[in-house]
Enzyme design. Structure first.
Site, PDB file in Angstrom:
ATOM      1  N   ALA A 169     -11.778   3.343   4.042  1.00  0.00           N
ATOM      2  CA  ALA A 169     -10.810   2.047   3.403  1.00  0.00           C
ATOM      3  C   ALA A 169      -9.942   3.031   2.483  1.00  0.00           C
ATOM      4  O   ALA A 169     -10.316   4.096   2.071  1.00  0.00           O
ATOM      5  CB  ALA A 169     -11.516   1.105   2.754  1.00  0.00           C
ATOM      6  N   HIS A 170      -9.056   2.145   1.974  1.00  0.00           N
ATOM      7  CA  HIS A 170      -8.033   2.643   1.025  1.00  0.00           C
ATOM      8  C   HIS A 170      -8.799   3.231  -0.379  1.00  0.00           C
ATOM      9  O   HIS A 170      -9.735   2.585  -0.832  1.00  0.00           O
ATOM     10  CB  HIS A 170      -6.915   1.643   0.495  1.00  0.00           C
ATOM     11  CG  HIS A 170      -7.353   0.189   0.101  1.00  0.00           C
ATOM     12  ND1 HIS A 170      -6.543  -0.515  -0.117  1.00  0.00           N
ATOM     13  CD2 HIS A 170      -8.410  -0.581   0.258  1.00  0.00           C
ATOM     14  CE1 HIS A 170      -7.143  -1.842  -0.392  1.00  0.00           C
ATOM     15  NE2 HIS A 170      -8.325  -1.500  -0.069  1.00  0.00           N
ATOM     16  N   ASN A 171      -8.074   4.115  -1.060  1.00  0.00           N
ATOM     17  CA  ASN A 171      -8.788   4.777  -2.105  1.00  0.00           C
ATOM     18  C   ASN A 171      -9.970   5.427  -2.111  1.00  0.00           C
ATOM     19  O   ASN A 171     -10.521   5.822  -3.334  1.00  0.00           O
ATOM     20  CB  ASN A 171      -8.525   3.778  -3.326  1.00  0.00           C
ATOM     21  CG  ASN A 171      -6.972   3.550  -3.764  1.00  0.00           C
ATOM     22  OD1 ASN A 171      -6.519   2.492  -3.036  1.00  0.00           O
ATOM     23  ND2 ASN A 171      -6.478   4.236  -4.596  1.00  0.00           N
ATOM     24  N   SER A 230     -12.392   2.239  -2.345  1.00  0.00           N
ATOM     25  CA  SER A 230     -12.511   2.801  -3.661  1.00  0.00           C
ATOM     26  C   SER A 230     -13.820   3.647  -3.810  1.00  0.00           C
ATOM     27  O   SER A 230     -14.078   4.034  -5.120  1.00  0.00           O
ATOM     28  CB  SER A 230     -12.248   1.834  -4.896  1.00  0.00           C
ATOM     29  OG  SER A 230     -10.964   1.399  -4.634  1.00  0.00           O
ATOM     30  N   GLN A 244       0.886  -1.200  -0.046  1.00  0.00           N
ATOM     31  CA  GLN A 244       0.111  -0.165  -0.049  1.00  0.00           C
ATOM     32  C   GLN A 244       1.021   1.203   0.136  1.00  0.00           C
ATOM     33  O   GLN A 244       1.414   1.672   1.068  1.00  0.00           O
ATOM     34  CB  GLN A 244      -1.134  -0.124   1.231  1.00  0.00           C
ATOM     35  CG  GLN A 244      -1.640  -1.428   1.188  1.00  0.00           C
ATOM     36  CD  GLN A 244      -2.875  -1.371   0.298  1.00  0.00           C
ATOM     37  OE1 GLN A 244      -3.624  -0.565   0.105  1.00  0.00           O
ATOM     38  NE2 GLN A 244      -2.923  -2.647  -0.500  1.00  0.00           N
TER      39      GLN A 244
END
EC number: 2.3.1.191
Lengths: 339, 339, 339
Positions: B235-237, B255, B194
């Protein structure tokens, strides 16, 4: 430590069944018990305990025959707790301020306090006698911590909050973060200052990574004897009554008043600005949306009486069958009707 | 601080009703108000406020008679916020690097910065003017923190993340932990590095124990003016738009793109890889599973328009009654049908 | 770092489509890719990737024509992961005990360990070779940390817990807080001592602000290869099997045994004292209330097979229509019936 079964029975006010001279050196659960351990069992685990490796078993006094040496007591769980306390004394903690702790000169520390390395105590904070403060814990300006309290590593107690006596605050808990209050002016959310505090009374346990927000004005309160599990959120101006259980991941929204002896099961939640009576129980994942009378057992979202919810939760799965039946009825009825 | 009601009315651009010479020394809620406090009230609390101990009350300008000295304003909540700011100035913080803080020689600190004991600032981090860093907060390598920002105790900002101006980050928040990304090779979950970061724009507030994961590549973004309550997971993105509210214990999966002025109520959540339009509102415990058009008000899981969900949530409780009616219809119909 | 596409294809065991001499200096997602980056795409994103700025794209080997230089591989996601590892080496960490760390003289540190400022390692703790301990992390008495493990800032590992090799523990995680166990005696909730520990096996990742409670007696266990996302709660005496995924905000209640390769999606939960078989999947927000056989895919609360739940979740929305139909049937039937 070595104890005879007779001695342990006396301690827990129980009656020995079988050989009272059996020696016991530890106390644990059924699966992990070795040949010198004592364990406990209630139905339906009595058989399993009888076959385990333990030297002896604590059993309910309603059981009068048992294939292993045993202690019969009214409540095996309470007796087990007493033996856990006997066999596993608390960790040794050095009662001093560690040189790598940072204590403001204006802070006041009671007798016999432990302040571990990298704990930080800010100006005018007060720490009661016998209290233990682990590393990386922060006590803010003018905060007051009672006696015989333990704050585990990385607890934050923000300015002017008050923590009672015999409290246990687990790692990562945040006491006194700002309440979530804003007014929107011209499309911007402007912060409402959160100038109140948090008051936690005596004999409270606060779980790891719990958050208790400070009040906008006045106090957010957790009353005596209440136990709060991990990752619970208590919003600003909430009052939690005495002897409640807030199980893991529960959230209580702002200004809600919770009575005494209320249980929130895991992942449940409550709307803000409502009143919940004493002795209520909320099932896991319940979402309380309005006032709840004392003694209620609610489930679901919006939360309703548990029995009703249970029927509805089963009913959901019948809808498609009902739809089929209704179509069949429509067909049969059309045949009977005059064309 | 002592103020006359007339002075306070001028400050909040309101009109005094009753005695403008009344003196006020504090501002608080109805329940806690003493005889020299001012409080505020909107319906249905006007009566209660009239009977409380406060010296004066801020009321809506639609109210033209009141039994206590009062200030009439268009929005009592905004006026109350202004008086809170007036009567409760922020905590005094010493603007210096405490000797027990650890600041890497390559870090760059702006003017008038406070770095409290046991804060750690890693190599090449940059801290803007007037920013306050409480104890036990960690600023990772090459992280950039803006001006006039407050990081409360035990915040973690991981390497290369960027925090804007006028942000407030509460205790225990983690900015830039690794996103939850794995590929399974031969039955083992292998970590996807990441290597992105987190970008938090200006005027954002991040609650206690919130987690915002760094992007796999690129950035996880929280745009300006957004307010995030305690124990929220981003969360990521993910991209969160401007001026959103993410209420406590909400979770946004990877995302997902959230528009501007979106509100997630408590314990709600969103699936990953979806797009949510501007001005959407999600009720408590809602679970969003697909794209949502702008302006939607959704509830339930899978989330649907709130009115539909409300009818369905009530409908669930009728299923057993319907079943009974259907059985009765079947019986009656069978009697009519030719044998 | 500069690489030719041919070199990258060799590394990921793929086949170049188009110009293998193209030079690549970085790896990122489609949106952020610049003219010297490589990215990856699987359907339905192939077209979008073809039009992006990237120099080259990793694509599935089923694609035989592409408008950009490409590498064809069996699994583009795995190839992308390998290139991420290649282009983004881990952060440089100085392998030493920082003078502002506090390490008990009785603690044992392996070779090549990093202990950053304000980390605290208590008596008799053991730290394995190559392990990295970030600031504000606490390792309790007699805790054991394996080799090649990373503990990010503000992690708490309480006394006697055991963490395996190649673990990654994210900021704010609490390993070994007391289990939530009480017995009520005369209206007071008395603490059951939690004298067990937590055992985390090898190759486990634990997310930010996760809580794993220590066992009452024995161990709470997270087995090898399991990945735990942020804000997850694992209660006392739980056993999580190998290679599981526990997604964000999941909660597992006490003494539950989870098999291998089990996935809990976000905000799901499990009751205590139940057994969950291998290879189960639980949908987001699911609440498991009883034992679940291996290979199940469950959803809802109480959790049921996913297909059944899906039909029921849709069925809920038909109840009001059914009610109308039933009323109409009653009316029509009454007309046919003899008066």
């Amino acid at each position: 430590m070595i104890k005879k079964l007779d001695e342990l029975a006396a301690l827990v006010e129980g009656v020995v069944l079988g050989d009272g001279d059996v020696t016991v050196t530890g106390v644990t659960n059924i699966e992990d018990a070795g040949e010198q351990d004592i364990t406990f069992a209630v139905p339906p685990h009595l058989e399993k305990a009888a076959r385990c490796r333990a030297a002896a078993v604590i059993i309910p006094d309603s059981v009068t025959e048992y294939s292993k040496p045993a202690i019969r007591v009214a409540n095996p769980r309470i007796a087990f707790t007493k033996l856990l306390e006997l066999f596993t004394p608390p960790l040794q903690v050095e009662r001093k301020v560690h040189p790598a702790a940072v204590v403001a000169p204006t802070a006041i520390l009671g007798q016999n306090v432990a302040v571990m390395p990298c704990a930080v105590i800010a100006d005018h904070a007060v720490i009661g006698d016998n209290t233990v403060i682990y590393p990386h814990t922060y006590i803010g300006q003018e905060a007051v911590i009672g006696q015989d309290t333990v704050l585990y590593p990385s607890v934050t107690v923000r300015e002017r909050c008050r923590i009672g006596n015999r409290n246990i605050i687990h790692s990562g808990a945040v006491i006194g973060s700002d309440g979530f209050g804003f007014v929107t002016i011209g499309g911007e959310h402007r912060k409402v200052p959160q100038v109140g505090n948090v008051v936690i009374e005596d004999d409270v346990e606060i779980g790891a990574n719990v958050t208790v927000d400070r009040a906008t004005t006045g106090s957010t309160v957790v009353k005596r004897g209440t136990k709060v599990d991990n990752l619970v959120h208590i919003a600003h101006n909430v009052v939690i009554g005495e002897h409640c259980y807030l199980t893991a991941q529960t959230g209580i929204a702002g200004s809600t008043k919770v009575g005494n002896y209320v249980t929130f099961a895991g992942q449940s939640g409550s709307n803000g600005h409502i009143t919940i009576g004493d002795h209520c129980v909320f099932a896991a994942k319940a979402g309380v949306t309005g006032d709840v009378p004392a003694g209620s057992f609610y489930a679901g979202f919006p939360a309703r009486p548990h029995q009703e919810w249970l029927r509805a939760a089963v009913g959901m799965y019948k809808v498609n069958d009902i739809m089929k039946k209704v179509r069949e009825l429509e067909r049969r009825l059309a045949e009977l009707e005059p064309k």
